[in-house]
Motif scaffolding. Structure first.
Motif, short mmCIF file in Angstrom:
data_model
loop_
_atom_site.label_atom_id
_atom_site.label_comp_id
_atom_site.label_asym_id
_atom_site.label_seq_id
_atom_site.Cartn_x
_atom_site.Cartn_y
_atom_site.Cartn_z
N THR A 132 0.87 12.80 -11.03
CA THR A 132 1.41 14.09 -11.48
C THR A 132 1.78 14.02 -12.96
OG1 THR A 132 2.33 14.39 -9.27
CG2 THR A 132 3.13 15.87 -10.97
N ALA A 133 2.31 12.84 -13.38
CA ALA A 133 2.81 12.70 -14.75
C ALA A 133 1.79 13.05 -15.85
CB ALA A 133 3.37 11.30 -14.96
N PRO A 134 0.54 12.53 -15.79
CA PRO A 134 -0.39 12.89 -16.87
C PRO A 134 -0.70 14.38 -16.90
CG PRO A 134 -1.52 11.65 -15.16
CD PRO A 134 -0.06 11.58 -14.85
N GLY A 176 0.82 -1.20 0.00
CA GLY A 176 0.00 0.00 0.00
C GLY A 176 0.86 1.25 0.00
N TRP A 177 1.88 1.27 0.87
CA TRP A 177 2.77 2.43 0.91
C TRP A 177 3.51 2.60 -0.41
CZ3 TRP A 177 2.41 6.40 3.94
CH2 TRP A 177 1.86 6.25 5.21
N ALA A 185 -8.45 5.57 -11.67
CA ALA A 185 -8.11 4.18 -11.40
C ALA A 185 -7.00 4.10 -10.36
CB ALA A 185 -7.68 3.49 -12.70
N ILE A 186 -6.01 4.98 -10.46
CA ILE A 186 -4.87 4.93 -9.53
C ILE A 186 -5.34 5.21 -8.10
CG2 ILE A 186 -2.61 5.90 -8.97
CD1 ILE A 186 -2.26 6.60 -11.91
N TYR A 187 -6.25 6.20 -7.94
CA TYR A 187 -6.75 6.49 -6.59
C TYR A 187 -7.50 5.28 -6.04
CZ TYR A 187 -5.83 11.34 -8.01
OH TYR A 187 -5.24 12.49 -8.46
N PHE A 242 3.48 6.01 -2.67
CA PHE A 242 4.64 6.80 -3.11
C PHE A 242 4.75 6.84 -4.63
CE2 PHE A 242 6.17 5.62 1.26
CZ PHE A 242 6.12 6.91 1.76
N ILE A 243 4.38 5.75 -5.27
CA ILE A 243 4.41 5.71 -6.74
C ILE A 243 3.33 6.64 -7.30
CG2 ILE A 243 3.98 4.24 -8.76
CD1 ILE A 243 5.25 1.94 -7.06
N ALA A 244 2.14 6.59 -6.67
CA ALA A 244 1.01 7.39 -7.17
C ALA A 244 1.30 8.89 -7.11
CB ALA A 244 -0.26 7.06 -6.40
#
Lengths: 598, 92
Positions: A294-296, A282-283, B66-68, A287-289
């Motif tokens: 931000t990237a898109p 989950g963590w 989807a990511i959220y 951190f990846i999210a």
């Protein structure tokens, strides 16, 4: 130059930190070396996993890729994050409960077969080496582009740094350096993004700016972007020309591939329990999210900004004085080529060819309504790199972005090197060839293997650049991980009846089919009209994964069931705290790995 | 009424624990599929008629939503697994 000073300072400081951490985190045993002593905190491991996972490609290229592909770029966003749900729910906690060192370890023990172990080693090495070539190339590019160091030397400097912390610290050293690298990376990524978001949408949070109105206008940023690009003859930003099934398959191959990549899986061996592995996944995704959501936004902002500032601008050649000529153009009511464009033109990431000889830069898509030819060719990496200047940020921010790019490449390279060296020293040497090797010798062999892997990766990075095949081979890594490793690990946990014969067949079917398909279309002259069901090589791993699952299951059912020992082992790893040693295959198990955190 | 079939607090009931785990896993994977492959790809054209802020909804799911949801799914899984472990007397 001022900017070069900052770049040297940030890169130097970050490298010194990595080496410092390596000296502090010396590995004293194979347990330390392979899995950082099984006692990494879930949040720390989550951060390390994020750095391990996000490569030079995520950091430098992804936003630019999305900027060009628009909706088509979604496959990377969903694919490279959705895989963590699979990891958390289907693999990580159970593999942690199994409690050993490597992915081939699990395959060899679960399928009671040295042959299966060796096939898993082959898959692991193949996947990791194709992946690492791209990282090394990224390191070389960063050095040659920003610090004026030749490409080859840049790679060797990067390798020397990784050598220090991977060989001395092993997984322990790599883990804590990755934490530092994550911090450098995320800071370097979000600072320019916030400022760009402010410029384009008046909203400081890129994720919200993405869905806001364009600055000072009544139309949403994305709607404006759609209008602007379709007017120039490009496809609408929120659309794609790929078939729906192909988008589906590529997303699938990237998701299941992510879940099956050995360097990601092995990070979850470093925490203390199955519960910690779940929390840690989950963590990691959190951190990846931060970067992946931000990237898109950065991609869309950069595309809009690029079209608005570069298209129809009056070009200023290198012989003219930029400042005075720009003032002249503006006075005449024209739009001068932006200063950042001139700065980056030197790196060959931007090309302008004045086809109609009017001195104005026409940026056009394939279906331009005014029939004009495109004259500007940007490289996708330019978007993240030029962001700080586009946002008119001070020189030190650019230094930070370079340090961030290097952190992204080095952290992923180090994670891959650990997987390569443990596959050789642990699975090949200790568990297969020299079964009575003691712990101390194994540690020495592991260090030696890490050193050799660093060297091999450096050579690969250098030759990969000369051969120019890096972009093509990444499809191999995900396709093979999805089609050969994911199915047998998944079935190994969720289906007790899965046996040795089924696993070996499934792995080989996955490996051979995926490899041949990608090879045929990337190197063997295959053309898109020959695609099976319209699936491109990037997505074939997803289709073959189902083939591999079915073949594995059928072969298992027509051959003898696995021994009771193995069935008991599978039942144990499903329920935390019930893990006991089973049978002779477990002879080489590390004693402290049996009862973690008790 | 079914107090007898309830496992006594401290005894580990591996089979029931595993069944509950599978049930939770399948539920979450259905949602996982629905928000990514469903909303982001298969139903995109339909959802694009609606919007999230200034973005077409299908497009937004594919690039942000989807990511959220993925993140929320893992959090729910962690909490759910802790609850299942307590109920069936399984450690951690």
């Amino acid at each position: 130059m001022d900017q070069t000073f900052w770049t040297y300072l940030f890169v130097g400081l970050s490298f010194a930190t990595y080496v410092g951490i390596a000296i502090w985190a010396r590995a004293g045993s194979t347990n330390d070396f392979y899995v950082a002593g099984h006692d990494v905190h879930p949040v720390v491991n989550g951060m390390a996993t994020a750095a391990d996972w996000m490569s030079a490609a995520s950091f430098l290229s992804m936003a630019g890729l999305i900027a060009f592909l628009g909706y088509g770029g979604s496959v990377y966003l969903m694919g490279w994050t959705g895989g963590y749900v699979l990891l958390a729910l289907l693999l990580a906690p159970f593999l942690r409960e199994f409690g050993k060192f490597t992915v081939p370890d699990f395959v060899g023990d679960r399928y009671y077969s040295t042959f299966a172990r060796i096939v898993a080693v082959v898959c692991t090495l193949f996947v990791s080496f194709t992946y690492i070539a791209g990282q090394m190339k990224g390191v070389g590019v960063a050095f040659s582009g920003f610090l004026g160091v030749p490409f080859d030397i840049g790679i060797w400097i990067g390798m020397a740094i990784v050598f220090v912390y991977a060989t001395f610290g092993g997984m322990k050293g790599v883990t804590y350096t990755q934490v530092a690298q994550y911090c450098v990376m995320i800071f370097a990524y979000t600072v320019p993004a916030i400022f760009i978001s402010l410029i384009i949408t008046d909203n400081p949070i890129p994720q919200l700016g993405f869905i806001s109105n364009a600055a000072g206008e009544d139309i949403s940023m994305l709607e404006k972007l759609n209008t602007v690009v379709t007017d120039l003859g490009f496809a609408a930003y929120t659309e794609t020309d790929k078939s729906m099934f192909d988008v589906f398959a590529i997303t699938g191959a990237l998701m299941f591939g992510t879940a099956g990549l050995p360097h990601v899986i092995v990070r979850f061996f470093t925490v203390s329990s199955a519960k910690a592995a779940r929390v840690s996944a989950g963590w990691a995704l959190f951190f990846i999210a931060l970067l992946y959501t931000t990237a898109p936004a950065v991609g869309a902002f950069a595309r809009l900004n690029f079209v608005q500032t570069v298209n129809e601008a009056t070009y200023i050649s290198d012989d003219e004085d930029y400042a005075s000529r720009a003032a002249e153009i503006e006075a005449a009511g024209g739009k001068p080529v932006p200063e950042w464009y001139k700065d980056w033109e030197k790196t060959d990431l931007l090309q302008y060819e004045d086809k109609n000889g009017d001195g104005i830069m026409q940026y056009r898509g394939p279906a331009a309504p005014d029939g004009l030819e495109n004259e500007v060719t940007p490289n996708r990496d330019i978007f993240v790199l030029a962001n700080p200047q586009i946002a008119k940020l001070p020189g030190w921010v650019i230094g930070l972005v370079v340090a961030g790019g290097l952190a992204a490449a080095l952290s992923t390279a180090a994670g891959l090197l650990m997987v390569i060296s443990s596959a050789v020293s642990h699975d090949l040497c200790r568990r297969t060839l020299f079964k009575n090797m003691d712990d101390k010798t194994e540690l020495r062999v592991a260090r030696l293997a890490a050193a050799a892997a660093v060297f091999a990766a450096g050579l690969l990075g250098i030759s990969a650049d000369k051969l120019g095949f890096v972009a093509q081979v990444v499809a191999f890594a995900f396709g093979l991980a999805a089609a050969s490793l994911f199915p047998i690990i998944f079935l190994g946990i969720f289906w007790t009846r899965m046996n040795r014969e089924g696993a070996i067949t499934a792995m080989l079917v996955g490996l051979v089919t995926t490899f041949s398909y990608i090879y045929y279309f990337k190197f063997g002259g295959g053309t898109p009209d020959q695609y099976f069901l319209g699936v491109s090589p990037e997505g074939i791993g997803f289709v073959v994964m189902f083939l591999s699952l079915i073949v594995g299951a059928v072969v298992s059912l027509i051959t003898p069931p696995p021994p009771q020992d193995v069935i008991d082992l599978v039942e144990d790893i499903r329920v935390p705290g019930t893990r006991k040693p089973h049978g002779s295959a477990e002879g080489g198990i590390a004693p402290d790995a049996l009862h973690p955190a008790e | 009424m079914s107090e007898q079939s309830e496992p006594t607090s401290k005894r580990t009931d591996g089979k029931a624990y595993w069944r509950a785990t599978i049930r939770l896993t399948v539920t979450l994977l259905v949602i996982w599929f629905a928000v990514s492959y469903g909303a982001g790809i298969l139903l995109r054209d339909t959802l694009d008629q609606f919007s999230v802020g200034g973005a077409p909804m299908g497009f937004w799911f594919a690039q942000q939503g989807a990511i959220y949801v993925f993140l929320i799914l893992i959090v729910v899984y962690c909490i759910g697994m802790n609850r299942i472990a307590r109920k069936h007397g399984v450690e951690g």
